[in-house]
Design an enzyme around this catalytic site. Structure first.
Site, PDB file in Angstrom:
ATOM      1  CE  LYS A  13      -1.973  -1.693   3.822  1.00 32.84           C
ATOM      2  NZ  LYS A  13      -1.282  -2.266   4.080  1.00 32.84           N
ATOM      3  NE  ARG A  88      -5.501  -1.687  10.285  1.00 35.84           N
ATOM      4  CZ  ARG A  88      -4.250  -0.876   9.596  1.00 35.84           C
ATOM      5  NH1 ARG A  88      -3.951   0.288   8.884  1.00 35.84           N
ATOM      6  NH2 ARG A  88      -2.252  -2.053   9.331  1.00 35.84           N
ATOM      7  NE  ARG A 127       7.995  -1.698   6.405  1.00 34.05           N
ATOM      8  CZ  ARG A 127       6.419  -1.740   6.123  1.00 34.05           C
ATOM      9  NH1 ARG A 127       5.974  -1.317   5.354  1.00 34.05           N
ATOM     10  NH2 ARG A 127       5.735  -2.432   7.855  1.00 34.05           N
ATOM     11  NE  ARG A 160       5.975   0.248  10.132  1.00 32.29           N
ATOM     12  CZ  ARG A 160       3.900   0.031   9.943  1.00 32.29           C
ATOM     13  NH1 ARG A 160       4.634   0.626   8.079  1.00 32.29           N
ATOM     14  NH2 ARG A 160       3.029  -0.823  10.148  1.00 32.29           N
ATOM     15  NE  ARG A 171       2.267  -4.509  10.955  1.00 28.81           N
ATOM     16  CZ  ARG A 171       2.929  -4.745  10.573  1.00 28.81           C
ATOM     17  NH1 ARG A 171       4.622  -4.878  11.322  1.00 28.81           N
ATOM     18  NH2 ARG A 171       3.187  -3.943   9.847  1.00 28.81           N
TER      19      ARG A 171
HETATM   20  P1  AP5 Z   1       5.344  -1.411   2.007  1.00 27.29           P
HETATM   21  O1  AP5 Z   1       4.442  -0.994   0.873  1.00 27.29           O
HETATM   22  O2  AP5 Z   1       5.520  -0.229   2.649  1.00 27.29           O
HETATM   23  O3  AP5 Z   1       3.581  -2.574   2.718  1.00 27.29           O
HETATM   24  P2  AP5 Z   1       2.281  -1.498   2.798  1.00 27.29           P
HETATM   25  O4  AP5 Z   1       0.968  -2.739   2.372  1.00 27.29           O
HETATM   26  O5  AP5 Z   1       2.562  -0.064   3.183  1.00 27.29           O
HETATM   27  O6  AP5 Z   1       2.108  -2.386   4.986  1.00 27.29           O
HETATM   28  P3  AP5 Z   1       2.589  -1.749   5.850  1.00 27.29           P
HETATM   29  O7  AP5 Z   1       2.956  -2.315   7.257  1.00 27.29           O
HETATM   30  O8  AP5 Z   1       2.886  -0.274   5.703  1.00 27.29           O
HETATM   31  O9  AP5 Z   1       0.970  -2.147   6.272  1.00 27.29           O
HETATM   32  P4  AP5 Z   1       0.357  -1.813   7.896  1.00 27.29           P
HETATM   33  O10 AP5 Z   1      -1.480  -2.590   8.144  1.00 27.29           O
HETATM   34  O11 AP5 Z   1       0.739  -3.158   8.604  1.00 27.29           O
HETATM   35  O12 AP5 Z   1       0.763  -0.755   8.333  1.00 27.29           O
HETATM   36  P5  AP5 Z   1       0.673   0.709   8.909  1.00 27.29           P
HETATM   37  O13 AP5 Z   1       1.241   1.756   8.611  1.00 27.29           O
HETATM   38  O14 AP5 Z   1      -0.658   0.974   8.830  1.00 27.29           O
HETATM   39  O15 AP5 Z   1       6.759  -2.972   2.011  1.00 27.29           O
HETATM   40  C1  AP5 Z   1       6.161  -3.786   2.802  1.00 27.29           C
HETATM   41  C2  AP5 Z   1       7.985  -3.686   2.082  1.00 27.29           C
HETATM   42  O16 AP5 Z   1       7.716  -4.878   1.050  1.00 27.29           O
HETATM   43  C3  AP5 Z   1       8.312  -2.426   1.935  1.00 27.29           C
HETATM   44  O17 AP5 Z   1       9.927  -2.596   2.381  1.00 27.29           O
HETATM   45  C4  AP5 Z   1       8.752  -2.383   0.316  1.00 27.29           C
HETATM   46  O18 AP5 Z   1       9.588  -2.244  -0.206  1.00 27.29           O
HETATM   47  C5  AP5 Z   1       8.121  -4.199  -0.405  1.00 27.29           C
HETATM   48  N1  AP5 Z   1       7.346  -4.395  -1.064  1.00 27.29           N
HETATM   49  C6  AP5 Z   1       5.857  -3.479  -1.703  1.00 27.29           C
HETATM   50  N2  AP5 Z   1       5.711  -3.876  -2.499  1.00 27.29           N
HETATM   51  C7  AP5 Z   1       6.234  -5.002  -3.015  1.00 27.29           C
HETATM   52  C8  AP5 Z   1       6.555  -5.988  -4.349  1.00 27.29           C
HETATM   53  N3  AP5 Z   1       5.516  -5.498  -5.685  1.00 27.29           N
HETATM   54  N4  AP5 Z   1       7.050  -7.058  -4.128  1.00 27.29           N
HETATM   55  C9  AP5 Z   1       8.465  -7.099  -3.484  1.00 27.29           C
HETATM   56  N5  AP5 Z   1       8.183  -6.306  -2.356  1.00 27.29           N
HETATM   57  C10 AP5 Z   1       7.742  -5.688  -2.138  1.00 27.29           C
HETATM   58  O19 AP5 Z   1      -0.464   0.441  10.357  1.00 27.29           O
HETATM   59  C11 AP5 Z   1       0.441  -0.152  11.635  1.00 27.29           C
HETATM   60  C12 AP5 Z   1      -0.657   0.186  12.615  1.00 27.29           C
HETATM   61  O20 AP5 Z   1      -1.125   1.554  12.574  1.00 27.29           O
HETATM   62  C13 AP5 Z   1      -1.465  -1.104  12.856  1.00 27.29           C
HETATM   63  O21 AP5 Z   1      -1.065  -1.606  13.509  1.00 27.29           O
HETATM   64  C14 AP5 Z   1      -2.159  -0.598  14.029  1.00 27.29           C
HETATM   65  O22 AP5 Z   1      -2.215  -0.227  15.331  1.00 27.29           O
HETATM   66  C15 AP5 Z   1      -1.831   1.377  13.813  1.00 27.29           C
HETATM   67  N6  AP5 Z   1      -3.000   1.838  12.771  1.00 27.29           N
HETATM   68  C16 AP5 Z   1      -3.539   2.123  12.079  1.00 27.29           C
HETATM   69  N7  AP5 Z   1      -4.481   2.235  10.587  1.00 27.29           N
HETATM   70  C17 AP5 Z   1      -5.303   2.027  11.682  1.00 27.29           C
HETATM   71  C18 AP5 Z   1      -6.584   2.318  11.490  1.00 27.29           C
HETATM   72  N8  AP5 Z   1      -7.564   2.545  10.479  1.00 27.29           N
HETATM   73  N9  AP5 Z   1      -7.221   1.691  12.378  1.00 27.29           N
HETATM   74  C19 AP5 Z   1      -6.635   1.284  13.865  1.00 27.29           C
HETATM   75  N10 AP5 Z   1      -5.581   1.524  14.422  1.00 27.29           N
HETATM   76  C20 AP5 Z   1      -4.904   1.339  12.740  1.00 27.29           C
HETATM   77 ZN    ZN Z   2       2.288   0.883   4.990  1.00 28.10          ZN
END
Ligand code: AP5
Ligand code: ZN
Length: 214
Positions: A13, A88, A127, A160, A171
């Site tokens: 994402k 979410r 990452r 992170r 997660r």
């Molecule tokens: P990357 O694109 O960074 O992954 P992502 O989908 O953004 O995953 P996240 O880990 O950021 O999602 P998340 O939902 O767990 O975390 P969030 O910050 O939202 O890619 C990951 C890696 O893979 C990178 O190194 C990249 O280079 C590589 N990559 C990407 N695409 C690739 C491909 N096609 N092929 C190979 N490699 C690739 O949330 C964090 C925390 O915040 C949650 O746990 C929760 O506690 C809280 N939170 C956030 N939003 C909410 C909400 N709406 N409600 C409640 N709690 C929330």
């Molecule tokens: Zn993300």
């Protein structure tokens, strides 16, 4: 366009968001990025969110709905937006509908980053992030020119706190138990596009562009 990006941790994402943003000139709102900034700044919001985030659990609906409500008021978000990591839960999705209804607009597309859980540990543990720009690297799939250093600014990269194999399990659990139903919620409205998120980044980008052009 008004877009929602849904997918498990590491599904891409955050990697695709800046590309979509540049092509379509939208605002990118990542609740994860906004919460991490609040935690780093030790704001009251950050203090409340930290414990759940460290454990890989969801932060309360009220907190994140408040953040999004505030952020969507930005002028740059009026013509369109990318919501990355929000909604979410079905409650968050309903609140978002209410917010948008007041403005007389609605979500155009929900991009569902479909991917097998087994691939995600390697993506998450490899990452590295440049915190101030949000640029994301991967030791194997997208390495920086110099290890541990941002290509553009030369500043250090960080990992992170929740990017460990153990926290990833919680997660993923939260994703399956609380977030998958959000995909069903939008499927009922006929606006979900499924992306093959296990493909290489450029191939995923091409799929996104196909969906957004249609
Ligand atoms: P990357 O694109 O960074 O992954 P992502 O989908 O953004 O995953 P996240 O880990 O950021 O999602 P998340 O939902 O767990 O975390 P969030 O910050 O939202 O890619 C990951 C890696 O893979 C990178 O190194 C990249 O280079 C590589 N990559 C990407 N695409 C690739 C491909 N096609 N092929 C190979 N490699 C690739 O949330 C964090 C925390 O915040 C949650 O746990 C929760 O506690 C809280 N939170 C956030 N939003 C909410 C909400 N709406 N409600 C409640 N709690 C929330
Ligand atoms: Zn993300």
């Amino acid at each position: 366009k008004r877009l929602i990006l849904i997918g498990p941790p590491g599904s891409g994402k955050g990697t695709q968001s800046p590309i979509i943003k540049n092509d379509y000139c939208l605002c990118h709102l990542s609740t994860g990025d906004m919460l991490r900034a609040a935690v780093a700044a030790k704001t009251p919001l950050g203090v409340k969110a930290k414990e759940a985030m460290d454990k890989g659990e969801l932060v309360s609906d009220d907190l994140v709905v408040g953040i999004i409500d505030e952020a969507m008021k930005k002028p740059s978000c009026q013509k369109g937006f990318i919501l990355d990591g929000f909604p979410r839960t079905v409650v968050q999705a309903q609140k978002l509908d209410e917010m948008l209804q007041k403005q007389g607009v609605k979500v155009d597309k929900v991009l569902n980053f479909a991917i097998d859980d087994a691939i995600l540990e390697e993506r998450i543990t490899g990452r590295w992030i440049h915190p101030s720009s949000g640029r994301t690297y991967h030791t194997k799939f997208a390495p920086p020119k110099n290890p541990g250093v941002d290509d553009v600014t030369g500043e250090p990269l960080i990992q992170r706190k929740d990017d460990t194999a153990a926290v990833l399990k919680s997660r993923l659990d939260a994703f399956h138990k609380q977030t998958e139903s959000v995909i069903d919620y939008y499927s009922g409205k006929g606006i979900v596009a499924n992306l093959p998120a296990e493909k290489a980044p450029q191939e995923v980008t091409a799929e996104v562009q196909k969906v957004l052009a249609s």
